[in-house]
Enzyme design. Structure first.
Site, short mmCIF file in Angstrom:
data_model
loop_
_atom_site.label_atom_id
_atom_site.label_comp_id
_atom_site.label_asym_id
_atom_site.label_seq_id
_atom_site.Cartn_x
_atom_site.Cartn_y
_atom_site.Cartn_z
N GLU A 34 -3.51 7.57 -3.76
CA GLU A 34 -3.49 6.28 -3.09
C GLU A 34 -3.29 5.16 -4.09
O GLU A 34 -3.99 5.10 -5.11
CB GLU A 34 -4.81 6.09 -2.35
CG GLU A 34 -4.80 4.96 -1.37
CD GLU A 34 -6.12 4.85 -0.65
OE1 GLU A 34 -7.16 4.69 -1.30
OE2 GLU A 34 -6.11 4.94 0.59
N TYR B 121 0.83 -1.21 0.00
CA TYR B 121 0.00 0.00 0.00
C TYR B 121 0.86 1.26 0.00
O TYR B 121 1.88 1.33 0.71
CB TYR B 121 -0.90 0.01 1.25
CG TYR B 121 -1.64 1.32 1.45
CD1 TYR B 121 -2.91 1.51 0.91
CD2 TYR B 121 -1.05 2.38 2.15
CE1 TYR B 121 -3.58 2.72 1.07
CE2 TYR B 121 -1.72 3.60 2.31
CZ TYR B 121 -2.98 3.75 1.76
OH TYR B 121 -3.65 4.94 1.92
#
Ligand code: GDP
Ligand code: MN
Length: 441
Positions: free
Chosen positions: A249, A161
């Site tokens: 993101e 991530y």
């Protein structure tokens, strides 16, 4: 105070970036999360963050040198067919068919499917295109899929991530990385905050290569991947800065079996206040993905966010709007929206605002809370009376008025012969509105 504000913010819980920002920052700061959450909601209230699709985000990132899988968007089944055929002809071992909606969690909801051959790809495209995709971010009604992204599949080794957001507590951008990629990051942040590594970026110095390297090592990347990762992270940061993003993101950020790195998913939100200097990004807006009432409101420059309660609010000023939502909550009700008509609303804007409030079927009462400054109370009252007549408003209207020309304003309401209820204080007006909404429900 914090508690009061936090209450109003609960209505914003549908906003992804608010939740992520709240959990990530709260978790990693090891502090009481409540002070953070209202800031993000307030930001959403006064400045919208424009969202774009994954395929658009990937096109932007690719321009900054961020590696993304080969693929193309398809608006129809025929286009999807053509893209899949092309990718297989060029040697793709498989393709992934991805629903393009402004919400995450598509994988779990059945909006991301891998195909090993053309027939399967076509089958998935047929199934996903036009489906009402329900994810934890769309709400129970789901979102209709009108576009697909067809990409070459990656040979995934690890799913990680990456995220960049503004941490308002320190007033700086924070670059976040975690080994727990591919899943709901809110959950990771809530349960295992230590699993999120972060680098605070000094705006004067920028995102240092040393910081990128530290994150790369923390992610447990192989020596052969470290330099690639440093370039990757720095490109991501550059893209964030230069596009005036409010959130970037990458979930998942993947490593492949042959040691390459890719952004397998991409989400970018932009700061609306900076869109005037990015005509190309502004053009990426897809109003089909937005709440129709919010789109309508933006046409009249009304700052409107739809919520789930029964009391519609019409307020001038974002701060007063927040306070109004709080006091409704305190009085036992739920706001149906955030609406800031601005400091100098015209009669026409007020009429449009009424139309928008009334087209929300959940609205059982309207609470108008105005502090007359530049927007004089008499003008507001004239607008309200005219709108109430014109639109034949049936729901009870409760007002709390203060400020310039308040006496004239009250007189206009009285003379109208319409059934307005006026509260002497904000608290009293809120209580009347809550009572009226409950009786009407
Ligand atoms: P989201 O669910 O909306 O966040 O959509 P993502 O783009 O993150 O995709 C969800 C999941 O699908 C990823 O975490 C991957 O596990 C899987 N996925 C996406 N693309 C590929 C691919 O090219 N190959 C494989 N094997 N899995 C993929
Ligand atoms: Mn994802």
């Amino acid at each position: 105070m914090v508690k009061a504000r936090t209450m109003a913010i609960n209505g914003f819980a549908g906003c992804l970036s608010a939740k992520i920002l709240f959990w990530l920052i709260a978790a990693s700061n090891h502090c009481d999360p409540s002070p953070e959450i209202h800031l993000e909601a307030a930001e959403r209230a006064v400045s919208f963050n424009m969202k774009i699709h994954e395929y658009q985000a990937k096109q932007i990132l690719a321009r900054y040198g961020v590696p993304v899988p080969k693929g193309e968007v398809a608006n129809t089944f025929e286009e999807a067919q053509a893209v899949a055929r092309k990718l297989f002809a060029e040697g793709a071992p498989g393709v992934v068919v991805k629903a393009q909606i402004h919400a995450g969690g598509r994988g779990k909801g059945g909006g991301v499917k891998v195909a090993k051959n053309r027939e399967d790809a076509e089958l998935h495209a047929k199934n996903i295109l036009g489906m009402q995709l329900i994810t934890h971010q769309t709400g129970p009604q789901g979102q209709k899929v009108q576009r697909l992204l067809i990409e070459e599949t990656a040979n995934i080794d690890r799913e990680l991530y990456l995220g960049i957001v503004l941490d308002r507590a320190v007033g700086k951008l924070v670059f976040m990385a975690s080994q727990a990629g591919g899943m709901e990051i809110e959950e990771v942040a809530a349960k295992t905050p230590e699993a999120i590594y972060k680098a605070v970026i000094d705006p004067a110095v920028g995102f240092g290569a040393w910081q990128a390297r530290k994150l790369a090592f923390a992610l447990g990347l192989k020596p052969t991947q470290i330099n690639q990762a440093v370039t990757f992270f720095q490109s991501l940061y550059k893209a964030f800065l230069e596009t005036d993003a409010s959130l970037v993101e990458i979930n998942p950020f993947i490593t492949t079996k042959d040691d390459k790195l890719f952004a397998l998913d991409a989400k970018i939100n932009f700061d609306d206040n900076a869109l005037f200097r990015h005509a190309d990004i502004k053009a990426l807006r897809d109003t089909a993905e937005e709440d129709p009432l919010e789109v309508e409101a933006s046409k009249y420059e009304l700052n409107y966010i739809k919520l789930d309660g029964s009391i519609a609010c019409m307020v001038n000023g974002a701060g007063l709007a927040m306070a109004t939502m709080d006091i409704i909550k305190y009085s036992g009700g739920n706001p149906a929206n955030f609406l800031d008509v601005g400091g100098s609303a015209s009669q026409e804007q007020i009429e449009h605002a009424f139309e928008i409030l009334l087209s929300d079927k959940g609205v059982k009462a309207i609470f108008i809370n105005i502090f007359g400054g530049i927007l004089r109370v008499d003008r507001l009252a004239t607008g309200v009376v005219s709108a109430a007549r014109k639109l034949n408003v049936k729901v009870p209207i409760v007002l709390r008025l203060e400020g310039t020309n308040v006496e004239e304003g009250r007189q206009i309401l009285k003379d109208s012969g319409l059934n307005f209820q006026v509260g002497a204080t904000m608290k009293e007006a809120a209580e009347i509105a809550v009572k009226a909404a409950k009786e009407a429900a």
